[in-house]
Design a protein around this motif. Structure first.
Motif, PDB file in Angstrom:
ATOM      1  N   ILE A 129      47.294  74.446  25.103  1.00 50.57           N
ATOM      2  CA  ILE A 129      45.982  74.530  25.768  1.00 50.57           C
ATOM      3  C   ILE A 129      44.857  74.851  24.784  1.00 50.57           C
ATOM      4  CG2 ILE A 129      44.617  75.830  27.462  1.00 50.57           C
ATOM      5  CD1 ILE A 129      47.082  75.798  29.259  1.00 50.57           C
ATOM      6  N   PRO A 130      45.000  75.863  23.905  1.00 49.17           N
ATOM      7  CA  PRO A 130      43.913  76.079  22.934  1.00 49.17           C
ATOM      8  C   PRO A 130      43.707  74.901  21.985  1.00 49.17           C
ATOM      9  CG  PRO A 130      45.288  78.027  23.074  1.00 49.17           C
ATOM     10  CD  PRO A 130      45.975  76.948  23.853  1.00 49.17           C
ATOM     11  N   LEU A 131      44.794  74.224  21.582  1.00 51.99           N
ATOM     12  CA  LEU A 131      44.646  73.082  20.676  1.00 51.99           C
ATOM     13  C   LEU A 131      43.931  71.918  21.350  1.00 51.99           C
ATOM     14  CD1 LEU A 131      48.014  73.022  18.708  1.00 51.99           C
ATOM     15  CD2 LEU A 131      45.754  73.675  17.885  1.00 51.99           C
ATOM     16  N   ILE A 132      44.287  71.633  22.592  1.00 54.68           N
ATOM     17  CA  ILE A 132      43.619  70.541  23.308  1.00 54.68           C
ATOM     18  C   ILE A 132      42.152  70.884  23.548  1.00 54.68           C
ATOM     19  CG2 ILE A 132      43.510  69.334  25.534  1.00 54.68           C
ATOM     20  CD1 ILE A 132      46.562  69.325  25.534  1.00 54.68           C
ATOM     21  N   THR A 133      41.868  72.129  23.885  1.00 53.92           N
ATOM     22  CA  THR A 133      40.477  72.550  24.081  1.00 53.92           C
ATOM     23  C   THR A 133      39.693  72.440  22.777  1.00 53.92           C
ATOM     24  OG1 THR A 133      41.195  74.058  25.831  1.00 53.92           O
ATOM     25  CG2 THR A 133      39.006  74.411  24.916  1.00 53.92           C
ATOM     26  N   LEU A 134      40.281  72.891  21.681  1.00 59.43           N
ATOM     27  CA  LEU A 134      39.625  72.779  20.377  1.00 59.43           C
ATOM     28  C   LEU A 134      39.388  71.318  20.003  1.00 59.43           C
ATOM     29  CD1 LEU A 134      38.591  74.227  17.827  1.00 59.43           C
ATOM     30  CD2 LEU A 134      40.906  74.030  16.920  1.00 59.43           C
ATOM     31  N   LEU A 135      40.355  70.463  20.278  1.00 62.37           N
ATOM     32  CA  LEU A 135      40.194  69.036  20.013  1.00 62.37           C
ATOM     33  C   LEU A 135      39.065  68.449  20.856  1.00 62.37           C
ATOM     34  CD1 LEU A 135      41.340  66.450  18.621  1.00 62.37           C
ATOM     35  CD2 LEU A 135      42.742  66.166  20.668  1.00 62.37           C
ATOM     36  N   GLY A 136      39.008  68.827  22.140  1.00 61.09           N
ATOM     37  CA  GLY A 136      37.944  68.341  23.016  1.00 61.09           C
ATOM     38  C   GLY A 136      36.573  68.797  22.561  1.00 61.09           C
ATOM     39  N   VAL A 137      36.464  70.068  22.184  1.00 63.24           N
ATOM     40  CA  VAL A 137      35.180  70.602  21.712  1.00 63.24           C
ATOM     41  C   VAL A 137      34.762  69.913  20.411  1.00 63.24           C
ATOM     42  CG1 VAL A 137      34.078  72.682  20.776  1.00 63.24           C
ATOM     43  CG2 VAL A 137      35.399  72.820  22.885  1.00 63.24           C
ATOM     44  N   THR A 138      35.700  69.736  19.505  1.00 60.58           N
ATOM     45  CA  THR A 138      35.390  69.082  18.227  1.00 60.58           C
ATOM     46  C   THR A 138      34.954  67.639  18.436  1.00 60.58           C
ATOM     47  OG1 THR A 138      37.020  70.507  17.148  1.00 60.58           O
ATOM     48  CG2 THR A 138      36.294  68.552  15.939  1.00 60.58           C
ATOM     49  N   CYS A 139      35.685  66.893  19.252  1.00 55.34           N
ATOM     50  CA  CYS A 139      35.314  65.502  19.531  1.00 55.34           C
ATOM     51  C   CYS A 139      33.944  65.425  20.198  1.00 55.34           C
ATOM     52  CB  CYS A 139      36.361  64.837  20.420  1.00 55.34           C
ATOM     53  SG  CYS A 139      37.918  64.500  19.588  1.00 55.34           S
ATOM     54  N   TYR A 140      33.702  66.332  21.128  1.00 51.48           N
ATOM     55  CA  TYR A 140      32.408  66.337  21.803  1.00 51.48           C
ATOM     56  C   TYR A 140      31.279  66.532  20.799  1.00 51.48           C
ATOM     57  CZ  TYR A 140      28.408  67.640  24.525  1.00 51.48           C
ATOM     58  OH  TYR A 140      27.146  67.675  25.026  1.00 51.48           O
ATOM     59  N   TRP A 141      31.400  67.522  19.924  1.00 53.98           N
ATOM     60  CA  TRP A 141      30.317  67.814  18.988  1.00 53.98           C
ATOM     61  C   TRP A 141      30.120  66.708  17.969  1.00 53.98           C
ATOM     62  CZ3 TRP A 141      26.424  70.664  19.907  1.00 53.98           C
ATOM     63  CH2 TRP A 141      26.544  71.718  20.796  1.00 53.98           C
ATOM     64  N   ILE A 142      31.197  66.053  17.565  1.00 56.18           N
ATOM     65  CA  ILE A 142      31.053  64.928  16.633  1.00 56.18           C
ATOM     66  C   ILE A 142      30.297  63.784  17.303  1.00 56.18           C
ATOM     67  CG2 ILE A 142      32.348  63.112  15.438  1.00 56.18           C
ATOM     68  CD1 ILE A 142      34.462  65.289  14.795  1.00 56.18           C
ATOM     69  N   ILE A 143      30.679  63.450  18.537  1.00 59.38           N
ATOM     70  CA  ILE A 143      30.009  62.368  19.263  1.00 59.38           C
ATOM     71  C   ILE A 143      28.556  62.739  19.574  1.00 59.38           C
ATOM     72  CG2 ILE A 143      29.989  61.084  21.445  1.00 59.38           C
ATOM     73  CD1 ILE A 143      33.098  61.300  21.354  1.00 59.38           C
ATOM     74  N   LYS A 153      55.567  79.368  28.616  1.00 61.07           N
ATOM     75  CA  LYS A 153      54.484  80.229  28.130  1.00 61.07           C
ATOM     76  C   LYS A 153      54.205  79.979  26.657  1.00 61.07           C
ATOM     77  CE  LYS A 153      54.837  84.104  31.310  1.00 61.07           C
ATOM     78  NZ  LYS A 153      55.054  85.530  31.466  1.00 61.07           N
ATOM     79  N   ILE A 154      55.255  79.870  25.872  1.00 60.43           N
ATOM     80  CA  ILE A 154      55.068  79.614  24.435  1.00 60.43           C
ATOM     81  C   ILE A 154      54.370  78.279  24.217  1.00 60.43           C
ATOM     82  CG2 ILE A 154      56.292  79.156  22.274  1.00 60.43           C
ATOM     83  CD1 ILE A 154      58.444  81.177  23.291  1.00 60.43           C
ATOM     84  N   THR A 155      54.812  77.275  24.945  1.00 60.72           N
ATOM     85  CA  THR A 155      54.238  75.937  24.787  1.00 60.72           C
ATOM     86  C   THR A 155      52.773  75.900  25.217  1.00 60.72           C
ATOM     87  OG1 THR A 155      56.412  74.986  25.218  1.00 60.72           O
ATOM     88  CG2 THR A 155      54.533  73.512  25.408  1.00 60.72           C
ATOM     89  N   THR A 156      52.484  76.456  26.383  1.00 57.18           N
ATOM     90  CA  THR A 156      51.101  76.393  26.867  1.00 57.18           C
ATOM     91  C   THR A 156      50.166  77.263  26.049  1.00 57.18           C
ATOM     92  OG1 THR A 156      51.638  78.069  28.543  1.00 57.18           O
ATOM     93  CG2 THR A 156      51.660  75.761  29.240  1.00 57.18           C
ATOM     94  N   ARG A 157      50.656  78.334  25.473  1.00 56.09           N
ATOM     95  CA  ARG A 157      49.806  79.169  24.612  1.00 56.09           C
ATOM     96  C   ARG A 157      49.418  78.448  23.329  1.00 56.09           C
ATOM     97  NH1 ARG A 157      52.985  84.844  25.600  1.00 56.09           N
ATOM     98  NH2 ARG A 157      51.799  85.448  27.439  1.00 56.09           N
ATOM     99  N   ILE A 158      50.169  77.436  22.965  1.00 54.22           N
ATOM    100  CA  ILE A 158      49.830  76.638  21.796  1.00 54.22           C
ATOM    101  C   ILE A 158      49.035  75.401  22.190  1.00 54.22           C
ATOM    102  CG2 ILE A 158      50.807  75.225  19.926  1.00 54.22           C
ATOM    103  CD1 ILE A 158      53.196  77.218  19.921  1.00 54.22           C
TER     104      ILE A 158
END
Length: 160
Positions: free
Chosen positions: A136-150, A129-134
Motif C-alpha cells: 500500500i505505501p509503495l503503490i501510494t508513493l508510485l501514484g503520487v510520483t506519477c501524478y507530480w511528474i504528469i 499484514k506484512i504484504t499490505t504494509r509494503i
C-alpha cells in the motif's frame, strides 16, 4: 499584477467607442496557492492514514478505524474546498485526479484494516499484514510520483 490564486498577464485596455471599454487579460493559475491549500494537507492526511497500518497490532481496532474514517472526512472537505475556487467544467482537472488518489488511498487503508480485523484469528492474517504494509505505501508513493511528474510536465508545457 498578482493575486492569491491567479497571476494576470497580457493585460490590455482599449476604448471601443465613447462609452465602451474593452479589457483583455489572461489569468494564469498560481500553483503555490493550490499546493499550500489543497495538495499539502491532503498529502499529509494520506501519510497519516498509511501510518495507521503500522500501529501496534494490539491497538484497539476502533481507534485505527476512526483515524482512517476521520481522515476520509477531512479529505472530502479538502476536496470540496479545493473545487470552490476553480471554474466548473465538464472534464476532469488535475486537482480532481489528486483528490481521487488521496481518497482512494484512504479508503484502501480502511478496507485493509477492516479485512485484518475479519481475518484476525486466521493464519493468513500475518502474511497479509506484512504484504499490505509494503504494497500500500509503495503503490501510494508510485501514484503520487506519477501524478507530480504528469502535473509538472503539463504545467511547464502550458507556461511556454
Amino acid at each position: 499584477m498578482a493575486l492569491n490564486q491567479f497571476n494576470i498577464r497580457d493585460f490590455t485596455i482599449s476604448l471601443e467607442t465613447s462609452w465602451l471599454v474593452r479589457a483583455k487579460f489572461t489569468l494564469k493559475r498560481n500553483p503555490s496557492f493550490l499546493i499550500m491549500n489543497a495538495y499539502l494537507p491532503s498529502f499529509f492526511t494520506m501519510v497519516m492514514t498509511i501510518a495507521s497500518l503500522f500501529l501496534n497490532d494490539h491497538l484497539h481496532f476502533s481507534t485505527t478505524i476512526m483515524l482512517v474514517l476521520t481522515s476520509q472526512l477531512c479529505l472530502y472537505i479538502l476536496f470540496q474546498s479545493s473545487l470552490e475556487g476553480i471554474p466548473k467544467t465538464a472534464y476532469m482537472k488535475m486537482i480532481d485526479y489528486w483528490n481521487i488518489l488521496a481518497m482512494t488511498a484512504s479508503l484502501t487503508n480502511f478496507f485493509t484494516l477492516f479485512l485484518w480485523e475479519i481475518l484476525k484469528f486466521k493464519e493468513i492474517c500475518n502474511q497479509l499484514k506484512i504484504t499490505t504494509r509494503i504494497v500500500i505505501p509503495l503503490i501510494t508513493l508510485l501514484g503520487v510520483t506519477c501524478y507530480w511528474i504528469i502535473a509538472a510536465a503539463l504545467y511547464f508545457e502550458n507556461t511556454e
